[in-house]
Structure formats: C-alpha cells, structure tokens
Design a protein around this motif. Structure first.
Motif, PDB file in Angstrom:
ATOM      1  N   ILE A   5       0.167   2.276   4.225  1.00 13.04           N
ATOM      2  CA  ILE A   5       1.351   1.462   3.929  1.00 13.04           C
ATOM      3  C   ILE A   5       0.878   0.023   3.743  1.00 13.04           C
ATOM      4  CG2 ILE A   5       3.655   0.776   4.697  1.00 13.04           C
ATOM      5  CD1 ILE A   5       3.480   2.981   6.845  1.00 13.04           C
ATOM      6  N   ASP A   6       1.200  -0.558   2.602  1.00 15.20           N
ATOM      7  CA  ASP A   6       0.799  -1.948   2.329  1.00 15.20           C
ATOM      8  C   ASP A   6       1.971  -2.851   2.713  1.00 15.20           C
ATOM      9  OD1 ASP A   6      -1.193  -3.677   1.466  1.00 15.20           O
ATOM     10  OD2 ASP A   6      -0.499  -3.705  -0.608  1.00 15.20           O
ATOM     11  N   SER A   7       2.076  -3.148   4.008  1.00 17.71           N
ATOM     12  CA  SER A   7       3.234  -3.907   4.494  1.00 17.71           C
ATOM     13  C   SER A   7       2.958  -4.361   5.918  1.00 17.71           C
ATOM     14  CB  SER A   7       4.470  -2.989   4.500  1.00 17.71           C
ATOM     15  OG  SER A   7       5.543  -3.588   5.184  1.00 17.71           O
ATOM     16  N   THR A  27      -2.782  -4.895   5.487  1.00 22.04           N
ATOM     17  CA  THR A  27      -2.049  -6.161   5.370  1.00 22.04           C
ATOM     18  C   THR A  27      -2.933  -7.145   4.605  1.00 22.04           C
ATOM     19  OG1 THR A  27      -2.974  -7.140   7.391  1.00 22.04           O
ATOM     20  CG2 THR A  27      -0.990  -5.799   7.651  1.00 22.04           C
ATOM     21  N   ASN A  28      -2.326  -8.203   4.148  1.00 20.28           N
ATOM     22  CA  ASN A  28      -3.087  -9.346   3.629  1.00 20.28           C
ATOM     23  C   ASN A  28      -2.271 -10.586   3.987  1.00 20.28           C
ATOM     24  OD1 ASN A  28      -1.131  -9.835   1.599  1.00 20.28           O
ATOM     25  ND2 ASN A  28      -2.208  -8.573   0.111  1.00 20.28           N
ATOM     26  N   PRO A  29      -2.797 -11.798   3.798  1.00 15.94           N
ATOM     27  CA  PRO A  29      -2.046 -12.991   4.215  1.00 15.94           C
ATOM     28  C   PRO A  29      -0.646 -13.072   3.586  1.00 15.94           C
ATOM     29  CG  PRO A  29      -4.334 -13.555   3.809  1.00 15.94           C
ATOM     30  CD  PRO A  29      -4.182 -12.136   3.373  1.00 15.94           C
ATOM     31  N   SER A  30      -0.516 -12.728   2.300  1.00 15.01           N
ATOM     32  CA  SER A  30       0.812 -12.807   1.649  1.00 15.01           C
ATOM     33  C   SER A  30       1.788 -11.836   2.304  1.00 15.01           C
ATOM     34  CB  SER A  30       0.720 -12.450   0.163  1.00 15.01           C
ATOM     35  OG  SER A  30      -0.296 -13.151  -0.461  1.00 15.01           O
ATOM     36  N   ILE A  31       1.300 -10.653   2.646  1.00 14.45           N
ATOM     37  CA  ILE A  31       2.154  -9.628   3.270  1.00 14.45           C
ATOM     38  C   ILE A  31       2.582 -10.086   4.668  1.00 14.45           C
ATOM     39  CG2 ILE A  31       2.004  -7.306   4.309  1.00 14.45           C
ATOM     40  CD1 ILE A  31       0.445  -6.429   1.807  1.00 14.45           C
ATOM     41  N   ILE A  32       1.680 -10.731   5.399  1.00 17.24           N
ATOM     42  CA  ILE A  32       1.997 -11.173   6.765  1.00 17.24           C
ATOM     43  C   ILE A  32       3.009 -12.323   6.742  1.00 17.24           C
ATOM     44  CG2 ILE A  32       1.018 -12.355   8.787  1.00 17.24           C
ATOM     45  CD1 ILE A  32      -1.291 -10.397   8.653  1.00 17.24           C
ATOM     46  N   VAL A  85     -11.749  -4.999   8.841  1.00 10.21           N
ATOM     47  CA  VAL A  85     -11.554  -6.395   8.421  1.00 10.21           C
ATOM     48  C   VAL A  85     -11.673  -6.472   6.900  1.00 10.21           C
ATOM     49  CG1 VAL A  85     -12.333  -8.765   8.683  1.00 10.21           C
ATOM     50  CG2 VAL A  85     -12.568  -7.166  10.595  1.00 10.21           C
ATOM     51  N   LYS A  86     -10.623  -7.007   6.262  1.00  9.34           N
ATOM     52  CA  LYS A  86     -10.634  -7.162   4.799  1.00  9.34           C
ATOM     53  C   LYS A  86     -11.244  -8.528   4.465  1.00  9.34           C
ATOM     54  CE  LYS A  86      -6.962  -5.952   2.396  1.00  9.34           C
ATOM     55  NZ  LYS A  86      -5.519  -5.821   2.004  1.00  9.34           N
ATOM     56  N   ILE A  87     -12.175  -8.515   3.518  1.00 11.58           N
ATOM     57  CA  ILE A  87     -12.854  -9.757   3.130  1.00 11.58           C
ATOM     58  C   ILE A  87     -12.913  -9.827   1.602  1.00 11.58           C
ATOM     59  CG2 ILE A  87     -15.051 -11.010   3.253  1.00 11.58           C
ATOM     60  CD1 ILE A  87     -15.553  -9.573   5.944  1.00 11.58           C
ATOM     61  N   PRO A 131     -10.032  -1.967  -5.283  1.00  4.16           N
ATOM     62  CA  PRO A 131      -9.753  -2.449  -6.636  1.00  4.16           C
ATOM     63  C   PRO A 131      -8.250  -2.682  -6.825  1.00  4.16           C
ATOM     64  CG  PRO A 131     -10.351  -0.108  -6.672  1.00  4.16           C
ATOM     65  CD  PRO A 131     -10.492  -0.555  -5.257  1.00  4.16           C
ATOM     66  N   TYR A 132      -7.911  -3.807  -7.464  1.00  2.95           N
ATOM     67  CA  TYR A 132      -6.513  -4.223  -7.636  1.00  2.95           C
ATOM     68  C   TYR A 132      -5.968  -3.702  -8.968  1.00  2.95           C
ATOM     69  CZ  TYR A 132      -6.026  -7.585  -3.765  1.00  2.95           C
ATOM     70  OH  TYR A 132      -5.876  -8.178  -2.538  1.00  2.95           O
ATOM     71  N   VAL A 133      -5.505  -2.466  -8.970  1.00  2.00           N
ATOM     72  CA  VAL A 133      -5.163  -1.773 -10.216  1.00  2.00           C
ATOM     73  C   VAL A 133      -4.163  -2.564 -11.080  1.00  2.00           C
ATOM     74  CG1 VAL A 133      -4.136   0.340 -11.176  1.00  2.00           C
ATOM     75  CG2 VAL A 133      -5.719   0.476  -9.235  1.00  2.00           C
ATOM     76  N   ASN A 134      -3.013  -2.897 -10.510  1.00  2.00           N
ATOM     77  CA  ASN A 134      -1.995  -3.542 -11.350  1.00  2.00           C
ATOM     78  C   ASN A 134      -2.390  -4.955 -11.769  1.00  2.00           C
ATOM     79  OD1 ASN A 134       0.652  -3.245 -12.585  1.00  2.00           O
ATOM     80  ND2 ASN A 134       1.167  -5.008 -11.307  1.00  2.00           N
ATOM     81  N   ARG A 135      -3.079  -5.667 -10.876  1.00  2.00           N
ATOM     82  CA  ARG A 135      -3.500  -7.035 -11.246  1.00  2.00           C
ATOM     83  C   ARG A 135      -4.541  -6.981 -12.362  1.00  2.00           C
ATOM     84  NH1 ARG A 135      -3.251 -11.101  -6.043  1.00  2.00           N
ATOM     85  NH2 ARG A 135      -1.704  -9.935  -4.870  1.00  2.00           N
ATOM     86  N   ILE A 136      -5.374  -5.922 -12.388  1.00  2.00           N
ATOM     87  CA  ILE A 136      -6.336  -5.755 -13.494  1.00  2.00           C
ATOM     88  C   ILE A 136      -5.560  -5.485 -14.792  1.00  2.00           C
ATOM     89  CG2 ILE A 136      -8.202  -4.303 -14.416  1.00  2.00           C
ATOM     90  CD1 ILE A 136      -9.022  -3.788 -11.437  1.00  2.00           C
ATOM     91  N   ALA A 165      -7.809   2.239  -3.416  1.00  2.00           N
ATOM     92  CA  ALA A 165      -7.177   1.497  -4.527  1.00  2.00           C
ATOM     93  C   ALA A 165      -5.907   0.797  -4.058  1.00  2.00           C
ATOM     94  CB  ALA A 165      -6.893   2.444  -5.682  1.00  2.00           C
ATOM     95  N   ALA A 166      -5.693  -0.400  -4.600  1.00  2.00           N
ATOM     96  CA  ALA A 166      -4.555  -1.232  -4.168  1.00  2.00           C
ATOM     97  C   ALA A 166      -3.872  -1.841  -5.387  1.00  2.00           C
ATOM     98  CB  ALA A 166      -5.072  -2.348  -3.265  1.00  2.00           C
ATOM     99  N   SER A 167      -2.751  -2.529  -5.122  1.00  2.00           N
ATOM    100  CA  SER A 167      -1.986  -3.230  -6.156  1.00  2.00           C
ATOM    101  C   SER A 167      -1.415  -2.246  -7.179  1.00  2.00           C
ATOM    102  CB  SER A 167      -2.874  -4.277  -6.851  1.00  2.00           C
ATOM    103  OG  SER A 167      -2.134  -4.949  -7.853  1.00  2.00           O
ATOM    104  N   PHE A 168      -0.255  -1.692  -6.824  1.00  2.00           N
ATOM    105  CA  PHE A 168       0.423  -0.752  -7.725  1.00  2.00           C
ATOM    106  C   PHE A 168       1.822  -1.249  -8.042  1.00  2.00           C
ATOM    107  CE2 PHE A 168      -2.558   1.936  -5.309  1.00  2.00           C
ATOM    108  CZ  PHE A 168      -3.275   2.470  -6.359  1.00  2.00           C
ATOM    109  N   VAL A 185      -5.241   5.274  -1.176  1.00  2.00           N
ATOM    110  CA  VAL A 185      -4.417   4.280  -1.883  1.00  2.00           C
ATOM    111  C   VAL A 185      -3.604   3.534  -0.839  1.00  2.00           C
ATOM    112  CG1 VAL A 185      -4.147   5.357  -4.153  1.00  2.00           C
ATOM    113  CG2 VAL A 185      -2.640   6.066  -2.284  1.00  2.00           C
ATOM    114  N   THR A 186      -3.363   2.261  -1.110  1.00  2.00           N
ATOM    115  CA  THR A 186      -2.453   1.516  -0.249  1.00  2.00           C
ATOM    116  C   THR A 186      -1.246   1.124  -1.082  1.00  2.00           C
ATOM    117  OG1 THR A 186      -2.171  -0.352   1.208  1.00  2.00           O
ATOM    118  CG2 THR A 186      -3.808  -0.632  -0.542  1.00  2.00           C
ATOM    119  N   VAL A 187      -0.066   1.474  -0.548  1.00  2.00           N
ATOM    120  CA  VAL A 187       1.143   1.483  -1.375  1.00  2.00           C
ATOM    121  C   VAL A 187       2.283   0.774  -0.647  1.00  2.00           C
ATOM    122  CG1 VAL A 187       2.747   3.035  -2.578  1.00  2.00           C
ATOM    123  CG2 VAL A 187       0.373   3.727  -2.288  1.00  2.00           C
TER     124      VAL A 187
END
Ligand code: G3P
Length: 231
Positions: A5-7, A27-32, A85-87, A131-136, A165-168, A185-187
C-alpha cells in the motif's frame, strides 16, 4: 508479485490490510506530509496496524551520504520489525546504499527512471529498486519497458535485488507490470480498491442471490439452511 500500500493514511491501511492480501506499506515524504501529523508516531501507528512481519518502507530526506546513512541507522533502530530504508538514486544515495548494505540495513533505491539507475543501485547492494512507471510515461518514456529491461538485466546477472514498481495512474499499468515478472508493486489505496471495482461482479452476485431467493425464500439465502436442517 507482492502488493504494497503506497500510503500513510492509518484508517485506509487498516481497512486494506483487513480485506486485501497486503505485504506491507511504502511511504515517501510527500505521502507522509499529506497526513499532517508528527511523522514518528504516525510510522509507529502504521507498524502497529500491519505488525512486525510485513515490510514498512521509510524514505530518507538528507542529500549527503553521511547524513543519509545517519537517518537510515536511526529509523532502522527506532522502528521495530521488517524495515526498508528508501534512498533516492543520487550519487550520494548510491554511496549511502553501499555502506548500509555492509551493515545489513535493507535499502530500496527509489526515483528510478532508467535501467542503468537500477543497475548501479543493485550493484551497490540495494535490496529493492523502485522504477517510477507513470512518471516515466509522463516524460514520454515507456515505464513498462523500463521495468522489462531492469528485470532482464537483473536476471542476466543474477542480481538478488527485487523490482518493486511504483508510481501508477491506472490498473492497466499494474497489469502490464505484472507481466514483466516484477517482484512487487506499490499501489495507492484507490487503485487497490479499483482491482475489484468492475461493475459486473456486483451484478453477478445479485443475480445469483435473486435466483436462489425466488426458489428458497429470502430467509434461506444461505448455505447454512442445510446445517439448520441437519441440527
Ligand atoms: O512510492 C513512489 C510513488 O509514490 C510515486 O508515485 O504517483 O507520486 O508518481 P506518484
């Protein structure tokens, strides 16, 4: 293919974790910051909801390798359970990943846009690449193709690094990614719900019930009717 879950919305995570076969939370900073809460208690709350076995991904904010490493060690020691840890795949990020992999702190290289981003991260010791699928796609690239190529490189060289894979933006992209054999996948919560939101499912279920009720009656619209008779 693992499903994350990407949230960082605790009530959505609670509900999705109850109903869907979820493997963890990213999670990422924007999500937090969306949750407008102090971040550490929020992450601890998420950990309590998903338990210690499921993976929790937390992203660093610093830009210098030494500071990234310090943040990674801190969050690794502070949050219980399976933590990654995401970097971001900057040069400093890759340097940090190399050190952290020696310390057995698991890392995910994020903001991956090209197969070579992923190659460098995997070779540096990252456990996952995202990999950021939708941003690509938004850059008029081909996000799915990038995932295919990363998978091919990892398989050719026997890298143990997993592709998460991320960003959908839609379920079609997620289905296409699943055909690459990506490990996970993270969704976002709304897209996970959309996996089951096809209108015919509800219609079919109603039809099954209605046909049954016409013969057996509303009060007997259950297989337990047989059990009642046996008792
Ligand atoms: O985990 C990374 C992911 O959240 C990025 O997704 O939708 O912001 O491109 P998005």
């Amino acid at each position: 293919m693992r499903l994350f879950i990407d949230s960082s919305n605790v009530s959505q995570i609670k509900s999705l974790n109850e109903y869907f076969p979820i493997d963890g939370v990213t999670t990422n900073p924007s999500i937090i910051v969306k949750e407008q809460k102090p971040f550490l208690p929020l992450l601890k709350e998420i950990r309590n909801v998903i338990g210690e076995d499921k993976l929790l991904f937390v992203q660093t904010l610093s830009t210098r390798a030494e500071d990234i490493i310090e943040e990674a060690r801190y969050i690794h020691d502070t949050l219980r359970g399976n933590l990654v840890v995401k970097i971001p795949v900057t040069k400093e990020g890759i340097k940090a990943i190399k050190t952290l992999s020696q310390e057995n702190i698991h890392t995910l290289a994020t903001t991956v846009y090209t197969p070579m981003n992923a190659y460098v991260a995997a070779k540096a010791g990252a456990n996952y690449v995202a990999p950021y699928v939708n941003r690509i796609d938004n850059l008029t690239g081909d996000g799915i193709r990038v995932v295919y190529e990363i998978m091919a490189i990892f398989q050719k060289f026997n890298f143990s690094c997993e592709v998460l894979a991320a960003s959908f933006k839609n379920v079609q992209q997620i289905k296409e990614v699943s055909l690459t054999g990506a490990h996970g996948v993270t969704v976002s919560p709304d897209l996970i719900e959309a996996f089951l939101s096809n209108p015919p499912i509800k219609e079919n279920v109603e039809q099954f019930r209605n046909e049954w009720i016409q013969l057996y009656g509303e009060e007997n619209a259950t297989l337990l009717e047989g059990k009642r008779k046996d008792d």
